[in-house]
Design an enzyme around this catalytic site. Structure first.
Site, PDB file in Angstrom:
ATOM      1  N   LYS A  10       0.830  -1.210   0.000  1.00  0.00           N
ATOM      2  CA  LYS A  10       0.000   0.000   0.000  1.00  0.00           C
ATOM      3  C   LYS A  10       0.861   1.257   0.000  1.00  0.00           C
ATOM      4  CE  LYS A  10      -4.221  -1.698   2.235  1.00  0.00           C
ATOM      5  NZ  LYS A  10      -5.124  -1.527   3.401  1.00  0.00           N
ATOM      6  N   CYS A  18     -16.548  -9.656   2.951  1.00  0.00           N
ATOM      7  CA  CYS A  18     -15.784  -8.406   3.023  1.00  0.00           C
ATOM      8  C   CYS A  18     -16.718  -7.269   3.433  1.00  0.00           C
ATOM      9  CB  CYS A  18     -15.159  -8.102   1.662  1.00  0.00           C
ATOM     10  SG  CYS A  18     -14.205  -6.565   1.632  1.00  0.00           S
ATOM     11  N   CYS A  52      -9.621   8.067  32.136  1.00  0.00           N
ATOM     12  CA  CYS A  52      -9.203   7.373  30.913  1.00  0.00           C
ATOM     13  C   CYS A  52      -8.237   6.234  31.252  1.00  0.00           C
ATOM     14  CB  CYS A  52      -8.527   8.360  29.964  1.00  0.00           C
ATOM     15  SG  CYS A  52      -7.967   7.611  28.408  1.00  0.00           S
ATOM     16  N   CYS A  61      -2.651   9.784  28.810  1.00  0.00           N
ATOM     17  CA  CYS A  61      -3.733  10.738  28.572  1.00  0.00           C
ATOM     18  C   CYS A  61      -4.024  11.499  29.861  1.00  0.00           C
ATOM     19  CB  CYS A  61      -4.977  10.019  28.074  1.00  0.00           C
ATOM     20  SG  CYS A  61      -6.423  11.098  27.867  1.00  0.00           S
TER      21      CYS A  61
END
Length: 292
Positions: free
Chosen positions: A15, A138, A191, A196
């Site tokens: 890709k 798919c 979180c 974070c």
């Protein structure tokens, strides 16, 4: 990618290689750096972190923005982990498996919700996403939906980097109703990502250190004619004249009103003057006027 720009003669290429060839043909002046590996593995994750920290236009400087265009939650969580650790701003994007909706999300560590602050069910429940897909089937894909989401993502990137317009923190797209929901999400203090939570504390300190701007009290809107110069509006018509200029309101069915009323005749008004017809012609009257 195969719906947008992957071409038949590029069969067999990875890709990233196919993307580089296509984009280089579009604009050969752009510098490309490609890495064909799985970022979710430990060894590749460290290299991925290094390129974010040192892969800017100036070598040794961090990149300005990270864009996530991956097709699985595991890779998104990996990007989220890296950006939280580095304090790196990034934009996430995705298209639903039914191909009729998508979204983009701007994530500024500590300032806005990260991908782990409000994770999808597949992430929150720690489900293997491979088990959610039927074997041999798919997920649906529409080039139009992907093109719309990609365009929205790039538009948001331009506004963010060039500092113009309103940058969306979250913008969705529902192709079935042509609906574009937008919102901003605050970070979750609980979180699961410790980096974070650390970035949230750093952000709070930065905000607290900013100089306090005194907000000037808003001036009340003047809704009357009084003013400091003593100017006042005086009607040219007296109250008595206003009263006399209107007549009695007729008895009308409920809900019906009149725009105005006919004033009463004044008793002391000048009587109309009438002239008797003398029967003389216009020529005779003109001759009289000339002799006067």
């Amino acid at each position: 990618m195969n719906r947008l720009f992957f071409q038949p003669h590029q069969a067999g290429l990875s890709k990233v290689q196919a993307a580089e060839y296509t984009l280089r043909n579009i604009n050969p002046d752009v510098l490309f750096e490609i890495h064909n590996y799985n970022i979710t593995t430990v060894e590749n994750f460290q290299h991925f972190m290094d390129r974010i920290s040192n892969g800017g236009l100036e070598e040794g400087k961090p990149v300005d923005l990270v864009l996530s265009c991956v097709d699985n939650f595991e890779a998104r969580m990996t990007i989220n982990t890296a950006c939280n650790e580095l304090g790196q701003t990034w934009m996430e994007s995705g298209v639903s498996e039914n191909a009729v909706s998508g979204h983009i999300q701007l994530i500024i560590p500590g300032e806005s919700a990260c991908f782990a602050c409000a994770p999808p069910l597949v992430v929150a429940a720690n489900i293997d996403e491979k088990t959610l897909k039927r074997e041999g089937v798919c997920a649906a894909s529409l080039p139009t939906t992907m093109g719309v989401v990609a365009g929205i993502l790039v538009q948001n990137v331009l506004k963010f980097l060039l500092n113009f317009g309103t940058v969306s923190f979250y913008l969705g797209y529902n192709a079935m109703q042509d609906f574009f929901p937008t919102m901003s999400m605050k970070p979750n203090p609980q979180c699961d990502d410790r980096n974070c939570r650390k970035q949230q504390e750093e952000h709070k300190k930065k905000v607290a250190a900013l100089p306090k701007h005194e907000v000037a009290p808003e001036e009340e809107e003047i809704i009357h004619e009084d003013n400091e110069w003593g100017i006042e509006l005086v009607s040219e018509v007296s109250e008595e004249e206003l009263k006399n200029s209107s007549g009695p309101v007729p008895d009308l069915p409920e809900g019906i009103t009149v725009a105005y009323t006919i004033p009463k005749k004044q008793e002391d008004s000048v009587a109309e003057v009438t002239v008797e017809d003398s029967g003389e012609s216009l020529e005779d009257l003109m001759a009289k006027m000339k002799n006067m």
